[in-house]
Design an enzyme around this catalytic site. Structure first.
Site, PDB file in Angstrom:
ATOM      1  N   SER A 152       0.833  -1.199   0.000  1.00 50.57           N
ATOM      2  CA  SER A 152       0.000   0.000   0.000  1.00 50.57           C
ATOM      3  C   SER A 152       0.875   1.259   0.000  1.00 50.57           C
ATOM      4  O   SER A 152       1.637   1.467  -0.930  1.00 50.57           O
ATOM      5  CB  SER A 152      -0.956  -0.048   1.191  1.00 50.57           C
ATOM      6  OG  SER A 152      -1.967   0.917   1.080  1.00 50.57           O
ATOM      7  N   ASP A 229     -10.055  -5.708  -3.504  1.00 51.26           N
ATOM      8  CA  ASP A 229      -9.508  -4.659  -2.641  1.00 51.26           C
ATOM      9  C   ASP A 229     -10.407  -3.424  -2.734  1.00 51.26           C
ATOM     10  O   ASP A 229     -10.577  -2.842  -3.803  1.00 51.26           O
ATOM     11  CB  ASP A 229      -8.088  -4.343  -3.129  1.00 51.26           C
ATOM     12  CG  ASP A 229      -7.356  -3.327  -2.275  1.00 51.26           C
ATOM     13  OD1 ASP A 229      -8.010  -2.464  -1.662  1.00 51.26           O
ATOM     14  OD2 ASP A 229      -6.118  -3.379  -2.273  1.00 51.26           O
ATOM     15  N   HIS A 264      -7.279  -6.076   0.622  1.00 47.97           N
ATOM     16  CA  HIS A 264      -6.107  -5.236   0.914  1.00 47.97           C
ATOM     17  C   HIS A 264      -5.349  -5.703   2.154  1.00 47.97           C
ATOM     18  O   HIS A 264      -4.386  -5.060   2.565  1.00 47.97           O
ATOM     19  CB  HIS A 264      -6.578  -3.787   1.112  1.00 47.97           C
ATOM     20  CG  HIS A 264      -5.516  -2.746   0.952  1.00 47.97           C
ATOM     21  ND1 HIS A 264      -4.977  -2.392  -0.275  1.00 47.97           N
ATOM     22  CD2 HIS A 264      -4.877  -1.951   1.866  1.00 47.97           C
ATOM     23  CE1 HIS A 264      -4.076  -1.443  -0.116  1.00 47.97           C
ATOM     24  NE2 HIS A 264      -4.001  -1.151   1.178  1.00 47.97           N
TER      25      HIS A 264
END
Length: 287
Positions: A152, A229, A264
């Protein structure tokens, strides 16, 4: 060079995980990191390659080593792992706490130019220069065999560091990276605060903009993105922007995967971390 303070030490597979704290000249305060040292590094029988992992928003130096399931594979391959924190902590800056997207846990791997953040939010220099110098000085590692990956915000950081330092990293990979922060809410908010309103300055920390002009040595890149995600769906990551830009660069060897059903979380990372370690080992060991 600052003095390392050993916080904890634990045996894990064929090696040890050490946690250290130290005063950082880059962030003007105490920082912490973990390092997994395979037996060869502990016994000083062999200098081992080093893999750096940069974590995402709200995370710290512990998330990767405790959640990702990477250590058995690193142990088998005799590769060290370093996991730094994601920001300074307790610097006393007004607004540092209370917003999970800015300040503590959200350093974005930039060197801030705007007050009040520029006094300590210098995570780019901390990771690229200060931390790596410390690791090379204090541990039996090979500072010429280095790779980097992240998740991320940390995936953003890994891509940026690799392209701004051509030839330094043998390879780079990312799980669900923030790929075009100049155009996404995850990026514009932080860049405005840390770097100011001149968007030309943002390109120094934008993976998609950097790859458009990358002309360094061949850079192997691996990206995995979960199709389920929620941040990918909300266009916070803009993975396709980087993929399209990278595919036009002859000196970037990109492998990108969209993984159906994955979100995620660290469950996603656990599922593919072995692939990423194998990818890096290929280039770290010249296999």
């Amino acid at each position: 060079m600052s003095t390392l303070e050993l916080v904890s030490k634990s045996r894990c597979f064929k090696g040890e995980v050490h946690k250290y704290s130290h005063y950082s000249t880059a962030t003007k305060g105490k920082m912490a990191f973990n390092i997994f040292l395979p037996e060869a590094a502990l016994s000083k029988s062999e200098r081992v390659p080093v893999l750096y992992f940069l974590s995402g928003l709200t995370c710290n130096e512990d998330n990767m080593v405790t959640k990702a399931g990477a250590l058995p594979y690193l142990s088998d391959e005799k590769v060290a792992l370093v996991t730094p924190d994601t920001s300074p902590r307790g610097s006393g800056i007004n607004g540092e706490e209370g917003d999970w997207e800015l300040g503590t846990g959200a350093g974005f791997y930039v060197d801030a130019t705007q007050e009040p953040w520029n006094s300590s939010y210098n995570m780019y220099s901390y990771v690229q220069i200060e931390l790596q110098n410390l690791v090379n000085e204090c541990f039996f590692v090979d500072g010429l065999r280095v790779a980097i990956f992240g998740h991320s915000m940390g995936g953003h950081g890994a891509l940026v560091l690799s392209m701004r330092n051509p030839g330094h990293y043998k390879s780079v990979s990312a799980f669900a990276p923030i790929c075009h922060p100049s155009l996404s809410d995850w990026g514009r908010k932080q860049f405005t605060a840390y770097l100011g309103e001149n968007e030309k300055e943002w390109s120094k920390y934008d993976a998609t903009e950097l790859v458009k002009g990358y002309n360094g040595p061949m850079l192997p890149v691996l990206i995995d993105q979960g199709a389920a995600d929620q941040f990918y769906s909300a266009k916070q990551l803009l993975t396709s922007h980087f993929v399209v830009a990278a595919e036009s660069r002859a000196c970037v060897n990109l492998q990108s995967n969209i993984r159906p059903g994955y979100d995620h979380s660290y469950w996603f990372i656990q599922s593919f971390v072995k692939d990423h370690i194998s990818f890096h080992v290929k280039y770290l060991k010249g296999e």
